[in-house]
Design a protein around this motif. Sequence first.
Motif, mmCIF file in Angstrom:
data_model
loop_
_atom_site.group_PDB
_atom_site.id
_atom_site.type_symbol
_atom_site.label_atom_id
_atom_site.label_comp_id
_atom_site.label_asym_id
_atom_site.label_seq_id
_atom_site.Cartn_x
_atom_site.Cartn_y
_atom_site.Cartn_z
ATOM 1 N N THR A 10 -55.672 32.535 -7.231
ATOM 2 C CA THR A 10 -55.281 32.884 -5.861
ATOM 3 C C THR A 10 -55.116 31.637 -4.994
ATOM 4 O O THR A 10 -54.212 31.560 -4.163
ATOM 5 N N SER A 11 -55.969 30.657 -5.188
ATOM 6 C CA SER A 11 -55.880 29.425 -4.389
ATOM 7 C C SER A 11 -54.565 28.708 -4.678
ATOM 8 O O SER A 11 -53.994 28.051 -3.805
ATOM 9 N N SER A 15 -59.875 25.357 -3.008
ATOM 10 C CA SER A 15 -60.826 26.121 -3.826
ATOM 11 C C SER A 15 -61.789 26.897 -2.950
ATOM 12 O O SER A 15 -62.468 26.308 -2.099
ATOM 13 N N GLN A 16 -61.848 28.187 -3.137
ATOM 14 C CA GLN A 16 -62.816 29.004 -2.406
ATOM 15 C C GLN A 16 -64.233 28.558 -2.755
ATOM 16 O O GLN A 16 -65.002 28.193 -1.879
ATOM 17 N N SER A 17 -64.560 28.597 -4.043
ATOM 18 C CA SER A 17 -65.940 28.337 -4.466
ATOM 19 C C SER A 17 -66.320 26.870 -4.332
ATOM 20 O O SER A 17 -67.487 26.535 -4.143
ATOM 21 N N THR A 29 -64.687 25.070 -9.079
ATOM 22 C CA THR A 29 -63.786 25.291 -10.213
ATOM 23 C C THR A 29 -63.610 24.011 -11.032
ATOM 24 O O THR A 29 -63.217 22.962 -10.496
ATOM 25 N N SER A 67 -60.296 37.625 -4.816
ATOM 26 C CA SER A 67 -60.281 36.886 -3.556
ATOM 27 C C SER A 67 -59.365 37.571 -2.539
ATOM 28 O O SER A 67 -58.223 37.910 -2.843
ATOM 29 N N LYS A 94 -53.715 40.527 -7.757
ATOM 30 C CA LYS A 94 -54.776 41.449 -7.290
ATOM 31 C C LYS A 94 -54.769 42.724 -8.128
ATOM 32 O O LYS A 94 -55.806 43.209 -8.543
ATOM 33 N N GLU A 106 -56.047 42.088 -11.738
ATOM 34 C CA GLU A 106 -57.464 41.776 -11.798
ATOM 35 C C GLU A 106 -58.361 42.984 -11.729
ATOM 36 O O GLU A 106 -59.336 43.070 -12.463
#
Length: 366
Positions: free
Chosen positions: A60-61, A105-107, A110, A158, A243, A246
Motif C-alpha cells: 500500500t505504501s 512505511s507505515q510500520s 519493513t 492499511s 484491499k 487481502e
Amino acid sequence: EKGGYDTFMLKEIFEQPTTLRDCLRGRITGDCSRVTLSGVELNKDRFLQAERITLVACGTSWHAALIGKRLIQDFCQIPVEVEYASEFRYGNPVLNDRDIVIAISQSGETADTLAAIQLAKDKGAFVYGVCNVVGASIPRATDSGTYIHVGPEIGVASTKAFTGQVTVLTLLALAVGQLRGVIDSSTVQSVATALNAMPGTIEETLKCNDAVQKLSMFFTYAHNFIYLGRGYNYPTALEGALKLKEISYIHAEGYPAAEMKHGPIALIDQEMPSVIIAPSDSLYDKIISNVQQVKSRGGAVVAIVSKGNTAMKDIANFCIEIPDVPECLTPLVASIPLQLLAYYIAVNKGKNVDQPRNLAKSVTVE
Ligand code: F6R
C-alpha cells in the motif's frame, strides 16, 4: 478499544477525518498560503539541489508513492521514480549526492525498505522518511522525514495510513514546490485550502457507507474483479484491488483504464465486474469511453463519480458519489468507498478482516 465498531479496520476507516486532522495539524498556515514541513525547512539545500527524487516502498505504501510521484512532478518539476523497495535494493541503482530517496512505511520496520535506505545512504543520497510509527527503525535510519501521525493502525489492511501518506506527500510536494519557486501561489492556495478542509470532506465521503454495504451484496460470490483508473487514480485502482485481495481473497487486478484494450479486456464477461474510478477531472471523457467498452462486453460496472454526475448513471450498474475536490486530491476521497467495498465483501463472506490469512502487519524479514 474498537470504539464501538465490530473491527479495527472499520474503526480505522471511520477514523480518517480525525487522523487526517492530526496529520495536517500545524503544517498549513491559517490563510492557506504556505505549507511548512520541518523536515523540508531543515534541509533546504538538499531539496533545492535535488536533481531527482526516488520513492521506495512496499504494498500500500508503494501505491501512495505512485500518487506522490505525480504530485512531485506536478508541483516541483523534479524527475521522480518509484520503485518497490525489494527491486530497488537488488537493482544496482545509480545514485549520487544530488539524489533524494523518500522511503514510505507505515510500520517503519519493513525489511526491504530499511535495506533500500541503507543502500541509498551508502551511495550518498539524502534519505527522507514518511512513516507512522514514531521512533521505529526506518525513521531512525533516515536523514530526516515527516511523520503521518495517524495513530496506531491495528487492522492488517492499511487504510488510514494510506490516506495519511498521500496527505503528507501532498504537503511535501507543495512545500518543495514553494521552496524551489516553481509553483504559483494560486495553486498552493487552492490545493492547501482543499487539503485543510479534507477532514470534513472525508466525513462527507463516509456517508456512502450504507450504499456501499448494499451494493457489496451483489458481489459476495464474485471470483474476479478489475479496478480501473487513470492519471491520479490509476494508483487508487491498484490500492482498491489490493484491499479486496487481502481481506476477501477475491482475485482483483488494477489497471490504467486505457490499458484495457491492450489485453485485459479479453477477460471481461458477465462474471467479471469492474470498479471504475471516474471523478470529473481532466481525464473524465476518456474514462467514460473506457467504461463503455467494458459495459458492452457484459461486465457489471461500479463507478466512483463526482457528486452531481449524471452521465455515468446511464452506463454503470452502480454509482457511488464522492465530493468534488481538486484533481490531485481525488485519490484521498475515491479510496474511501474502495476501502468500504473491500471491507463489506469480506464481511459478507465471513472473513476475519483484521487478521487476514497469510499476512503480517509488519514484514520484518525478506
Ligand atoms: C496492505 C498492507 C501492506 C503494507 C506493506 C508495507 O494493506 O498493509 O501492503 O502496506 O507491507 O508496510 P509498511 O508501510 O509498514 O512498510
